[in-house]
Design a protein around this motif. Structure first.
Motif, PDB file in Angstrom:
ATOM      1  N   ILE A 109       0.828  -1.204   0.000  1.00 22.33           N
ATOM      2  CA  ILE A 109       0.000   0.000   0.000  1.00 22.33           C
ATOM      3  C   ILE A 109       0.864   1.256   0.000  1.00 22.33           C
ATOM      4  CG2 ILE A 109      -1.681   1.329   1.338  1.00 22.33           C
ATOM      5  CD1 ILE A 109      -2.884  -1.332   2.256  1.00 22.33           C
ATOM      6  N   VAL A 110       1.922   1.246   0.825  1.00 25.89           N
ATOM      7  CA  VAL A 110       2.832   2.395   0.867  1.00 25.89           C
ATOM      8  C   VAL A 110       3.500   2.600  -0.488  1.00 25.89           C
ATOM      9  CG1 VAL A 110       4.955   3.286   1.900  1.00 25.89           C
ATOM     10  CG2 VAL A 110       3.224   2.216   3.342  1.00 25.89           C
ATOM     11  N   PHE A 111       3.891   1.508  -1.122  1.00 26.66           N
ATOM     12  CA  PHE A 111       4.539   1.592  -2.441  1.00 26.66           C
ATOM     13  C   PHE A 111       3.582   2.181  -3.478  1.00 26.66           C
ATOM     14  CE2 PHE A 111       5.397  -0.290  -6.607  1.00 26.66           C
ATOM     15  CZ  PHE A 111       6.699   0.127  -6.808  1.00 26.66           C
ATOM     16  N   LEU A 112       2.326   1.744  -3.483  1.00 25.02           N
ATOM     17  CA  LEU A 112       1.355   2.241  -4.453  1.00 25.02           C
ATOM     18  C   LEU A 112       1.052   3.720  -4.243  1.00 25.02           C
ATOM     19  CD1 LEU A 112      -1.187  -0.727  -4.605  1.00 25.02           C
ATOM     20  CD2 LEU A 112       0.448  -0.042  -6.367  1.00 25.02           C
ATOM     21  N   MET A 113       1.078   4.173  -2.979  1.00 22.74           N
ATOM     22  CA  MET A 113       0.754   5.570  -2.674  1.00 22.74           C
ATOM     23  C   MET A 113       1.919   6.508  -2.967  1.00 22.74           C
ATOM     24  SD  MET A 113      -1.449   5.171   0.850  1.00 22.74           S
ATOM     25  CE  MET A 113      -1.680   6.951   0.971  1.00 22.74           C
ATOM     26  N   THR A 114       3.129   6.021  -2.841  1.00 19.22           N
ATOM     27  CA  THR A 114       4.304   6.894  -2.988  1.00 19.22           C
ATOM     28  C   THR A 114       4.944   6.813  -4.368  1.00 19.22           C
ATOM     29  OG1 THR A 114       5.695   5.157  -2.026  1.00 19.22           O
ATOM     30  CG2 THR A 114       4.835   6.846  -0.535  1.00 19.22           C
ATOM     31  N   CYS A 115       4.834   5.685  -5.044  1.00 17.07           N
ATOM     32  CA  CYS A 115       5.487   5.497  -6.345  1.00 17.07           C
ATOM     33  C   CYS A 115       4.425   5.431  -7.436  1.00 17.07           C
ATOM     34  CB  CYS A 115       6.342   4.229  -6.344  1.00 17.07           C
ATOM     35  SG  CYS A 115       7.647   4.230  -5.106  1.00 17.07           S
ATOM     36  N   LYS A 116       3.988   6.583  -7.898  1.00 18.77           N
ATOM     37  CA  LYS A 116       2.979   6.634  -8.942  1.00 18.77           C
ATOM     38  C   LYS A 116       3.638   6.460 -10.305  1.00 18.77           C
ATOM     39  CE  LYS A 116      -0.078   9.689  -6.331  1.00 18.77           C
ATOM     40  NZ  LYS A 116      -0.812  10.979  -6.320  1.00 18.77           N
ATOM     41  N   PRO A 117       2.936   5.842 -11.246  1.00 25.33           N
ATOM     42  CA  PRO A 117       3.515   5.651 -12.582  1.00 25.33           C
ATOM     43  C   PRO A 117       3.726   6.990 -13.268  1.00 25.33           C
ATOM     44  CG  PRO A 117       1.186   5.037 -12.551  1.00 25.33           C
ATOM     45  CD  PRO A 117       1.601   5.248 -11.127  1.00 25.33           C
ATOM     46  N   PRO A 118       4.769   7.123 -14.085  1.00 26.90           N
ATOM     47  CA  PRO A 118       5.065   8.402 -14.737  1.00 26.90           C
ATOM     48  C   PRO A 118       4.008   8.762 -15.773  1.00 26.90           C
ATOM     49  CG  PRO A 118       6.475   6.669 -15.613  1.00 26.90           C
ATOM     50  CD  PRO A 118       5.722   6.068 -14.470  1.00 26.90           C
ATOM     51  N   LEU A 119       3.760  10.071 -15.925  1.00 31.67           N
ATOM     52  CA  LEU A 119       2.826  10.562 -16.924  1.00 31.67           C
ATOM     53  C   LEU A 119       3.523  10.698 -18.269  1.00 31.67           C
ATOM     54  CD1 LEU A 119       1.037  13.377 -14.866  1.00 31.67           C
ATOM     55  CD2 LEU A 119       0.270  11.028 -15.224  1.00 31.67           C
ATOM     56  N   TYR A 120       2.754  10.591 -19.336  1.00 29.16           N
ATOM     57  CA  TYR A 120       3.319  10.730 -20.676  1.00 29.16           C
ATOM     58  C   TYR A 120       3.740  12.180 -20.908  1.00 29.16           C
ATOM     59  CZ  TYR A 120       3.623  10.926 -25.747  1.00 29.16           C
ATOM     60  OH  TYR A 120       4.055  11.113 -27.039  1.00 29.16           O
ATOM     61  N   MET A 121       4.991  12.374 -21.335  1.00 33.41           N
ATOM     62  CA  MET A 121       5.537  13.720 -21.552  1.00 33.41           C
ATOM     63  C   MET A 121       6.110  13.859 -22.957  1.00 33.41           C
ATOM     64  SD  MET A 121       4.908  15.207 -18.693  1.00 33.41           S
ATOM     65  CE  MET A 121       5.897  16.693 -18.801  1.00 33.41           C
ATOM     66  N   GLY A 122       5.696  13.013 -23.874  1.00 31.64           N
ATOM     67  CA  GLY A 122       6.234  13.040 -25.228  1.00 31.64           C
ATOM     68  C   GLY A 122       5.545  14.071 -26.101  1.00 31.64           C
ATOM     69  N   PRO A 123       5.895  14.112 -27.394  1.00 33.65           N
ATOM     70  CA  PRO A 123       5.316  15.087 -28.317  1.00 33.65           C
ATOM     71  C   PRO A 123       3.844  14.789 -28.590  1.00 33.65           C
ATOM     72  CG  PRO A 123       6.692  13.531 -29.494  1.00 33.65           C
ATOM     73  CD  PRO A 123       6.905  13.254 -28.036  1.00 33.65           C
ATOM     74  N   GLU A 124       3.066  15.836 -28.774  1.00 39.61           N
ATOM     75  CA  GLU A 124       1.642  15.698 -29.059  1.00 39.61           C
ATOM     76  C   GLU A 124       1.136  17.008 -29.638  1.00 39.61           C
ATOM     77  OE1 GLU A 124       0.202  16.822 -24.509  1.00 39.61           O
ATOM     78  OE2 GLU A 124       0.047  14.762 -25.229  1.00 39.61           O
ATOM     79  N   TYR A 125      -0.010  16.959 -30.264  1.00 36.82           N
ATOM     80  CA  TYR A 125      -0.644  18.180 -30.766  1.00 36.82           C
ATOM     81  C   TYR A 125      -2.080  18.175 -30.247  1.00 36.82           C
ATOM     82  CZ  TYR A 125      -0.362  22.270 -33.729  1.00 36.82           C
ATOM     83  OH  TYR A 125      -0.281  23.571 -34.183  1.00 36.82           O
TER      84      TYR A 125
END
Length: 252
Positions: free
Chosen positions: A58-74
């Protein structure tokens, strides 16, 4: 007994992976159900070890969130009141920068209604949804391929702007099957959405793959129509043909 538990969870993983699109989703499902199997086995061995392992998960899920997409987009990012616009960055290389408007912009519905000739495909998403995070690079890639002056892509965070989710009837509950939701707008009016909602108000199962989006929303056809509509505006009024050198108009 332990073997039966592992076999049962392995079957669940296989069923879950049938709807997975990316490699990351497959790996994430395997790790998630591995944690469930470990928790069950620890509880069978010693309830204290099971509680300790469950707490660490539970601690791991609350503290280590998956990264958001930061790539190119329009993509244009809508809020409930203002609009943030993603535009190509001056540095080139296909990168994008997000500009926050200094002045309040029109309501986002007015942006959809501004030009009746413009078709919008808007994704209703929530940052906490794993399905939305997995679909983010796919939607970004579609925006880079199909965006033009008469076909635009947008996103709105219904996890943050709950009034928008209420208005467009997109459920944001933790167990919802409606995230992400794609809605096609033409002339400011909703034409279609995926996933569809049945008569009982439940979302019909649908896989958010690039192929399915292109096929269901007829993106190739929409893109060709949008390009034809944008040509007259891009070309502008016709200029009179230039006269040859030394030749002048004769006065009557």
């Amino acid at each position: 007994r332990e073997v039966e538990i592992l076999m049962f969870l392995s079957a669940i993983v296989m069923m879950k992976n049938r709807r997975s699109i990316t490699v990351e989703q497959h790996i994430g499902n395997i790790f998630m159900f591995s944690k469930v199997a470990n928790a069950i086995l620890f509880f069978r061995l010693d309830i204290r070890m099971g509680l300790l392992y469950l707490t660490l998960c539970i601690v791991f899920l609350m503290t280590c969130k998956p990264p958001l997409y930061m790539g190119p987009e329009y993509i244009k990012y809508f809020s409930d009141k203002t609009i943030d616009v993603s535009i190509p960055s001056p540095g080139g290389a296909g990168g994008l920068c997000l500009l926050s408007p200094a002045k309040p912009q029109p309501l986002w519905q007015e942006e959809l209604d501004r030009d009746k000739r413009v078709t919008w495909i808007v994704e209703f998403f929530a940052n906490w949804s794993n399905e939305c995070q997995s679909f983010a690079p796919i939607f970004a890639d579609l925006s880079l391929k199909y965006n033009c002056s008469a076909l635009h892509f947008g996103k709105v965070d219904v996890g943050r702007y709950t009034d928008v989710s209420t208005r467009y009837k997109v459920s944001t509950s933790p167990l919802t099957k409606q995230l992400p939701t794609l809605i096609l707008f033409q002339g400011g009016t909703e034409i279609m959405r995926r996933p569809q909602i049945d008569k009982k108000g439940r979302a019909v199962s649908w896989t958010f793959s690039e192929e399915n989006v292109i096929r269901e929303f007829n993106l190739n056809e929409l893109y060709q129509k949008a390009k034809k509509q944008s040509k007259p505006r891009e070309e502008g009024p016709e200029q009179p043909p230039a006269l040859p050198d030394g030749e002048t108009k004769k006065e009557k």
